[in-house]
Design a protein around this motif. Structure first.
Motif, short mmCIF file in Angstrom:
data_model
loop_
_atom_site.label_atom_id
_atom_site.label_comp_id
_atom_site.label_asym_id
_atom_site.label_seq_id
_atom_site.Cartn_x
_atom_site.Cartn_y
_atom_site.Cartn_z
N MET A 1 0.81 -1.22 0.00
CA MET A 1 0.00 0.00 0.00
C MET A 1 0.84 1.27 0.00
SD MET A 1 -3.38 0.00 2.36
CE MET A 1 -3.07 -1.52 3.23
N ALA A 2 2.19 1.10 0.15
CA ALA A 2 3.04 2.29 0.21
C ALA A 2 2.84 3.14 -1.04
CB ALA A 2 4.49 1.88 0.33
N GLY A 3 2.89 4.43 -0.85
CA GLY A 3 2.79 5.33 -2.00
C GLY A 3 1.35 5.70 -2.34
N GLU A 4 0.38 5.12 -1.63
CA GLU A 4 -1.01 5.44 -1.92
C GLU A 4 -1.49 6.60 -1.07
OE1 GLU A 4 -3.69 2.12 -1.75
OE2 GLU A 4 -2.28 0.85 -2.79
N GLY A 5 -0.64 7.56 -0.82
CA GLY A 5 -1.03 8.68 0.03
C GLY A 5 -0.38 8.52 1.37
N ALA A 6 0.32 9.59 1.81
CA ALA A 6 1.11 9.49 3.03
C ALA A 6 0.24 9.81 4.24
CB ALA A 6 2.29 10.44 2.94
N LEU A 7 -0.32 8.79 4.84
CA LEU A 7 -1.23 8.97 5.96
C LEU A 7 -0.48 9.24 7.26
CD1 LEU A 7 -3.65 5.93 5.44
CD2 LEU A 7 -3.86 8.22 4.49
N ILE A 8 -1.22 9.83 8.21
CA ILE A 8 -0.76 9.89 9.60
C ILE A 8 -1.60 8.87 10.36
CG2 ILE A 8 -0.68 11.29 11.71
CD1 ILE A 8 -0.18 13.74 9.97
N ILE A 9 -0.93 7.88 10.96
CA ILE A 9 -1.63 6.82 11.69
C ILE A 9 -1.24 6.90 13.17
CG2 ILE A 9 -1.99 4.33 11.89
CD1 ILE A 9 -1.32 4.13 8.89
N ALA A 10 -2.25 7.08 14.02
CA ALA A 10 -2.03 7.23 15.47
C ALA A 10 -2.45 5.94 16.18
CB ALA A 10 -2.86 8.40 15.99
N ILE A 11 -1.56 5.43 17.04
CA ILE A 11 -1.89 4.23 17.82
C ILE A 11 -1.68 4.54 19.31
CG2 ILE A 11 -1.37 1.79 18.25
CD1 ILE A 11 -0.36 1.52 15.44
N ASP A 12 -2.74 4.42 20.09
CA ASP A 12 -2.64 4.67 21.53
C ASP A 12 -3.10 3.44 22.31
OD1 ASP A 12 -1.81 7.51 21.71
OD2 ASP A 12 -3.67 7.85 20.58
N GLY A 13 -2.76 3.43 23.60
CA GLY A 13 -3.20 2.34 24.46
C GLY A 13 -2.30 2.22 25.67
N VAL A 35 7.38 6.06 14.77
CA VAL A 35 7.87 6.86 15.90
C VAL A 35 7.22 6.34 17.18
CG1 VAL A 35 7.94 9.15 16.96
CG2 VAL A 35 8.31 8.92 14.50
N ASP A 36 8.07 5.81 18.07
CA ASP A 36 7.64 5.29 19.36
C ASP A 36 7.81 6.44 20.37
OD1 ASP A 36 7.57 4.17 21.88
OD2 ASP A 36 9.04 2.59 21.45
N THR A 37 6.70 7.11 20.70
CA THR A 37 6.84 8.31 21.55
C THR A 37 7.17 7.95 23.00
OG1 THR A 37 4.46 8.41 21.99
CG2 THR A 37 5.29 9.71 20.13
N GLY A 38 6.82 6.72 23.42
CA GLY A 38 7.22 6.28 24.76
C GLY A 38 8.74 6.28 24.88
N VAL A 128 3.65 6.17 11.31
CA VAL A 128 2.86 5.46 12.32
C VAL A 128 3.45 5.87 13.65
CG1 VAL A 128 2.10 3.24 13.24
CG2 VAL A 128 2.52 3.48 10.77
N MET A 129 2.66 6.57 14.47
CA MET A 129 3.16 7.06 15.76
C MET A 129 2.37 6.40 16.88
SD MET A 129 3.75 11.03 16.90
CE MET A 129 4.96 11.40 15.66
N ASP A 130 3.09 5.83 17.85
CA ASP A 130 2.37 5.19 18.96
C ASP A 130 2.71 5.85 20.28
OD1 ASP A 130 4.94 3.27 18.78
OD2 ASP A 130 4.04 2.97 20.74
N GLY A 131 1.70 5.83 21.20
CA GLY A 131 1.90 6.45 22.51
C GLY A 131 0.64 6.40 23.34
N ARG A 132 0.38 7.52 24.04
CA ARG A 132 -0.79 7.59 24.91
C ARG A 132 -1.76 8.68 24.48
NH1 ARG A 132 2.36 4.33 26.40
NH2 ARG A 132 2.66 3.38 28.44
#
Ligand code: DC
Length: 228
Positions: A1-13, A35-38, A128-132
């Protein structure tokens, strides 16, 4: 799916929900940066220990972070965290740093500079950025928001297995108690407490292998891309 639009994906938990593994696999599949924000809060806690700045000193921590050079660098063995020219990928996983990261993250003045740096890292999309607080504070306009969770028992088992694999000696009960106290601090703090964004898709990862979590996340991403 790469190249089909540069999304911002947020993952929390919460701790042990499987965020970092999920984020790493999703980023690799999409050809995005992870990016692992933890890891950023952990790096600040470790730097503070080394420089003698107290974890309770918000302004001191903020000033320290502003002087820190921090980069996520892709290498042959996966992504590495490089702080002021040193590889800190393993050092930030120590148990004392677990607690320190949770303590430094309660200060609003620290969160302000963290969030600013996280926004700069993700501004171009393809991330893809993960955190809280990624879906609630850092990128409330994220294209895809996921909230991962798992039962308390499973989260404790995962963290315990990781610690044992690193060669640490600790009981499951001790890990469980530490997770409980971090949950309380992360969810109960005044500044940007851990919470699912109202428009986040919730995934319960209890009993699911990482590949199944990846497939579930990809389904959400595809749906979002079709709806664009
Ligand atoms: O995900 P982790 O266990 O590596 O995170 C370490 C600590 O950092 C966690 O206890 C809470 C804090 N944190 C935060 O407050 N906001 C984030 N976006 C990421 C982590």
């Amino acid at each position: 799916m790469a190249g089909e639009g540069a999304l911002i994906i947020a993952i929390d938990g919460p701790v042990g929900a499987g965020k970092s593994t999920a984020a790493r696999l999703l980023a690799a599949r999409l050809g995005y940066q992870h990016v692992d924000t933890g890891a950023m809060y952990r790096a600040l806690a470790l730097k503070a220990m080394r420089e003698g700045v107290n974890w309770g000193d918000g302004p001191g921590l903020r000033a320290l972070f502003e002087r820190m050079d921090l980069a996520f660098v892709r290498g042959p063995t996966g992504q590495r965290l490089v702080v002021d020219g040193e590889d800190w990928t393993e050092a930030i996983r120590r148990p004392d740093v677990d607690r320190g990261a949770s303590l430094v993250s309660v200060h609003p003045v620290v969160r302000e500079v963290m969030v600013a740096r996280q926004r700069a890292l993700g501004a171009g999309g393809g991330i893809v950025m993960d955190g809280r607080d990624i879906g609630t504070q850092v990128f409330p306009q994220a294209d895809v928001k996921l909230y991962l969770d798992a039962s308390q028992e499973e989260r404790s088992r995962r963290r315990h297995a990781e610690a044992v694999a690193r060669g640490e000696r600790c009981s499951l009960e001790a890990v469980q108690a530490e997770i409980l106290s971090r949950d309380q601090r992360d969810m109960g703090r005044a500044a940007a407490p851990l919470a699912a964004a109202p428009d986040a898709v919730r995934l319960d990862t209890t009993g699911l292998p990482p590949e199944a979590v990846l497939e579930a996340m990809l389904a959400v991403v595809r749906q979002r891309q079709q709806g664009r």
